[in-house]
Design a protein around this motif. Sequence first.
Motif, PDB file in Angstrom:
ATOM      1  N   ASP A 264       0.991  -1.237  -0.021  1.00  0.00           N
ATOM      2  CA  ASP A 264       0.077   0.012  -0.049  1.00  0.00           C
ATOM      3  C   ASP A 264       0.833   1.067  -0.096  1.00  0.00           C
ATOM      4  OD1 ASP A 264      -2.766  -1.292  -0.184  1.00  0.00           O
ATOM      5  OD2 ASP A 264      -2.759  -1.032   2.069  1.00  0.00           O
ATOM      6  N   ASP A 265       1.852   1.260   0.693  1.00  0.00           N
ATOM      7  CA  ASP A 265       2.758   2.381   0.986  1.00  0.00           C
ATOM      8  C   ASP A 265       1.818   3.587   1.599  1.00  0.00           C
ATOM      9  OD1 ASP A 265       5.048   3.944   1.328  1.00  0.00           O
ATOM     10  OD2 ASP A 265       4.739   4.915  -0.821  1.00  0.00           O
ATOM     11  N   ILE A 266       1.331   3.320   2.778  1.00  0.00           N
ATOM     12  CA  ILE A 266       0.467   4.329   3.265  1.00  0.00           C
ATOM     13  C   ILE A 266       1.470   5.428   3.865  1.00  0.00           C
ATOM     14  CG2 ILE A 266      -1.147   2.571   4.092  1.00  0.00           C
ATOM     15  CD1 ILE A 266       0.070   2.727   7.063  1.00  0.00           C
ATOM     16  N   VAL A 267       0.786   6.617   4.262  1.00  0.00           N
ATOM     17  CA  VAL A 267       1.590   7.604   4.581  1.00  0.00           C
ATOM     18  C   VAL A 267       2.742   7.614   5.551  1.00  0.00           C
ATOM     19  CG1 VAL A 267       1.472  10.156   5.552  1.00  0.00           C
ATOM     20  CG2 VAL A 267      -0.160   9.302   3.991  1.00  0.00           C
ATOM     21  N   ASP A 268       2.451   6.916   6.544  1.00  0.00           N
ATOM     22  CA  ASP A 268       3.269   6.458   7.724  1.00  0.00           C
ATOM     23  C   ASP A 268       4.476   5.370   7.562  1.00  0.00           C
ATOM     24  OD1 ASP A 268       2.147   8.419   9.250  1.00  0.00           O
ATOM     25  OD2 ASP A 268       0.608   7.324   9.989  1.00  0.00           O
ATOM     26  N   ALA A 269       4.145   4.703   6.331  1.00  0.00           N
ATOM     27  CA  ALA A 269       5.169   3.720   6.157  1.00  0.00           C
ATOM     28  C   ALA A 269       6.561   3.749   6.252  1.00  0.00           C
ATOM     29  CB  ALA A 269       4.862   2.995   4.556  1.00  0.00           C
ATOM     30  N   ALA A 270       6.977   5.094   5.917  1.00  0.00           N
ATOM     31  CA  ALA A 270       8.414   5.498   5.846  1.00  0.00           C
ATOM     32  C   ALA A 270       8.945   5.634   7.417  1.00  0.00           C
ATOM     33  CB  ALA A 270       8.782   6.612   5.342  1.00  0.00           C
ATOM     34  N   GLU A 271       7.763   5.883   8.242  1.00  0.00           N
ATOM     35  CA  GLU A 271       8.071   6.154   9.732  1.00  0.00           C
ATOM     36  C   GLU A 271       7.898   5.344  10.561  1.00  0.00           C
ATOM     37  OE1 GLU A 271       9.133   9.159  10.092  1.00  0.00           O
ATOM     38  OE2 GLU A 271       8.447   9.635   7.992  1.00  0.00           O
ATOM     39  N   TYR A 272       7.567   3.819  10.074  1.00  0.00           N
ATOM     40  CA  TYR A 272       7.682   2.567  11.092  1.00  0.00           C
ATOM     41  C   TYR A 272       9.283   2.495  11.223  1.00  0.00           C
ATOM     42  CZ  TYR A 272       3.160   0.911   9.340  1.00  0.00           C
ATOM     43  OH  TYR A 272       1.804   0.809   9.229  1.00  0.00           O
ATOM     44  N   ARG A 273       9.397   1.554  12.353  1.00  0.00           N
ATOM     45  CA  ARG A 273      10.566   1.166  12.673  1.00  0.00           C
ATOM     46  C   ARG A 273      11.247  -0.286  12.641  1.00  0.00           C
ATOM     47  NH1 ARG A 273      13.213   2.841  18.856  1.00  0.00           N
ATOM     48  NH2 ARG A 273      15.540   2.383  18.219  1.00  0.00           N
ATOM     49  N   PRO A 274      11.933  -0.665  11.719  1.00  0.00           N
ATOM     50  CA  PRO A 274      12.537   0.242  10.324  1.00  0.00           C
ATOM     51  C   PRO A 274      11.684   0.801   9.356  1.00  0.00           C
ATOM     52  CG  PRO A 274      13.021  -1.934  10.131  1.00  0.00           C
ATOM     53  CD  PRO A 274      12.184  -2.163  11.421  1.00  0.00           C
ATOM     54  N   PRO A 275      11.973   1.971   8.653  1.00  0.00           N
ATOM     55  CA  PRO A 275      11.184   2.334   7.704  1.00  0.00           C
ATOM     56  C   PRO A 275      10.883   1.060   6.853  1.00  0.00           C
ATOM     57  CG  PRO A 275      12.840   3.673   8.042  1.00  0.00           C
ATOM     58  CD  PRO A 275      13.294   2.467   8.583  1.00  0.00           C
ATOM     59  N   LEU A 276       9.500   0.965   6.249  1.00  0.00           N
ATOM     60  CA  LEU A 276       8.901  -0.148   5.795  1.00  0.00           C
ATOM     61  C   LEU A 276       9.255  -0.440   4.156  1.00  0.00           C
ATOM     62  CD1 LEU A 276       7.168  -2.795   6.391  1.00  0.00           C
ATOM     63  CD2 LEU A 276       5.328  -1.441   5.873  1.00  0.00           C
ATOM     64  N   THR A 277       9.826  -1.447   3.583  1.00  0.00           N
ATOM     65  CA  THR A 277       9.700  -1.616   2.318  1.00  0.00           C
ATOM     66  C   THR A 277       8.155  -1.991   1.761  1.00  0.00           C
ATOM     67  OG1 THR A 277      12.054  -2.165   2.053  1.00  0.00           O
ATOM     68  CG2 THR A 277      10.481  -3.301   0.422  1.00  0.00           C
ATOM     69  N   THR A 278       7.676  -1.778   0.823  1.00  0.00           N
ATOM     70  CA  THR A 278       6.397  -1.663   0.455  1.00  0.00           C
ATOM     71  C   THR A 278       5.769  -1.647  -0.897  1.00  0.00           C
ATOM     72  OG1 THR A 278       4.190  -1.242   1.426  1.00  0.00           O
ATOM     73  CG2 THR A 278       5.685   0.611   1.213  1.00  0.00           C
ATOM     74  N   VAL A 279       4.864  -2.127  -1.181  1.00  0.00           N
ATOM     75  CA  VAL A 279       4.633  -1.780  -2.446  1.00  0.00           C
ATOM     76  C   VAL A 279       3.356  -0.779  -2.482  1.00  0.00           C
ATOM     77  CG1 VAL A 279       3.067  -2.872  -4.461  1.00  0.00           C
ATOM     78  CG2 VAL A 279       4.664  -4.303  -3.094  1.00  0.00           C
ATOM     79  N   ARG A 280       3.676   0.341  -3.574  1.00  0.00           N
ATOM     80  CA  ARG A 280       2.872   1.475  -3.711  1.00  0.00           C
ATOM     81  C   ARG A 280       1.880   1.479  -4.427  1.00  0.00           C
ATOM     82  NH1 ARG A 280       6.368   6.411  -4.681  1.00  0.00           N
ATOM     83  NH2 ARG A 280       6.679   6.362  -2.420  1.00  0.00           N
ATOM     84  N   GLN A 281       0.578   1.358  -3.823  1.00  0.00           N
ATOM     85  CA  GLN A 281      -0.912   1.820  -4.638  1.00  0.00           C
ATOM     86  C   GLN A 281      -0.695   3.255  -4.912  1.00  0.00           C
ATOM     87  OE1 GLN A 281      -4.362  -0.404  -4.571  1.00  0.00           O
ATOM     88  NE2 GLN A 281      -4.030  -1.066  -2.444  1.00  0.00           N
ATOM     89  N   ASP A 282      -1.147   3.565  -6.082  1.00  0.00           N
ATOM     90  CA  ASP A 282      -1.041   4.994  -6.630  1.00  0.00           C
ATOM     91  C   ASP A 282      -2.683   5.420  -6.472  1.00  0.00           C
ATOM     92  OD1 ASP A 282      -1.212   7.539  -7.713  1.00  0.00           O
ATOM     93  OD2 ASP A 282      -0.049   6.974  -9.310  1.00  0.00           O
TER      94      ASP A 282
END
Length: 321
Positions: A264-282
């Motif tokens: 999903d790459d939700i708004v907070d994904a980069a703020e997870y610990r550690p920052p989350l590798t994810t698949v971005r839905q546009d």
Amino acid sequence: MRVSMADVAAKAGVSAQTVSRVANGSPRVDPATRVRVEKAMADLGYRMHRAARALRTGQTSTIGLVVSTLASVGNSRMLQAISEAAAARDYALAVVTVGERGIREAFARLRSQGVDGAVVLNEATELARDAEPPADLHLVVVDSPPDARFSIVQTDHAGGARAATEHLLSRGHATVHHLAGPVRSFAAAERERGWRAALADAGAVVPEPVRGDWTSASGHSAASGLADATALFVANDQMALGALRALADAGRRVPEDVAVVGFDDIVDAAEYRPPLTTVRQDFDALGRRVVAALVAAIEGGESAAESVPAALVVRASSGVA
């Protein structure tokens, strides 16, 4: 002060009848003249009076949105994207949730509001497939198998899941475990399909997936049973958040002991610990495609199916095996 058609006509140097034709989408306008009139409308801030347009065209310029819940991040993001895309086309949006009386009641409520068409979102799509949609209500369904009764717009869930799985395999993991979404969810099934296909193509063992309900609490519970996993693909970011906490509770480090990828790459994904590798839905592109498909159906176009690509976003959680 309200801007009138006469004001637009005077600025564009055309007749009020020409302005009316442009406002109502008539093809009987020279392209250069249309551009000049549309620029005058934009410069003056002109907006067609919705009730007057409904009387002339028989359309309310209002579309509906049918949703099971707005509690999930994906659904709330889609609501925002569809609302913005509708506003950009000067359409109003009416939102109904599927309550105890079911999707037929939701359709009835929208029809009583005179909507020109409706979008059925995510979890509600299964209900729309099982029900017989009203013949006089144009529908676009988000995430659904092919169905000739309505247009379909969806993310390439399988392609995104395949990319996530291949990324983890490329880090040297022998296989990738999967924390999947609900059994009856089309998006969850497609993501599971992409994960399975990537493992099969690599000749890797396909572990039995564990399953959650999209919530972080279910991700925490399900991930507690993945003691043997060194790589984990999670069907959405909220469940990935719960999985990260479960792994930390078990004393397992991410990514040193377990690599994790979400979706999903939700708004907070980069703020997870550690920052989350994810698949971005546009979600913005999805919203635009959904509204464009519905407007096309309202204007007499044929039903169609569209798929929006999903992109892998690599961050620290996937590490190196």
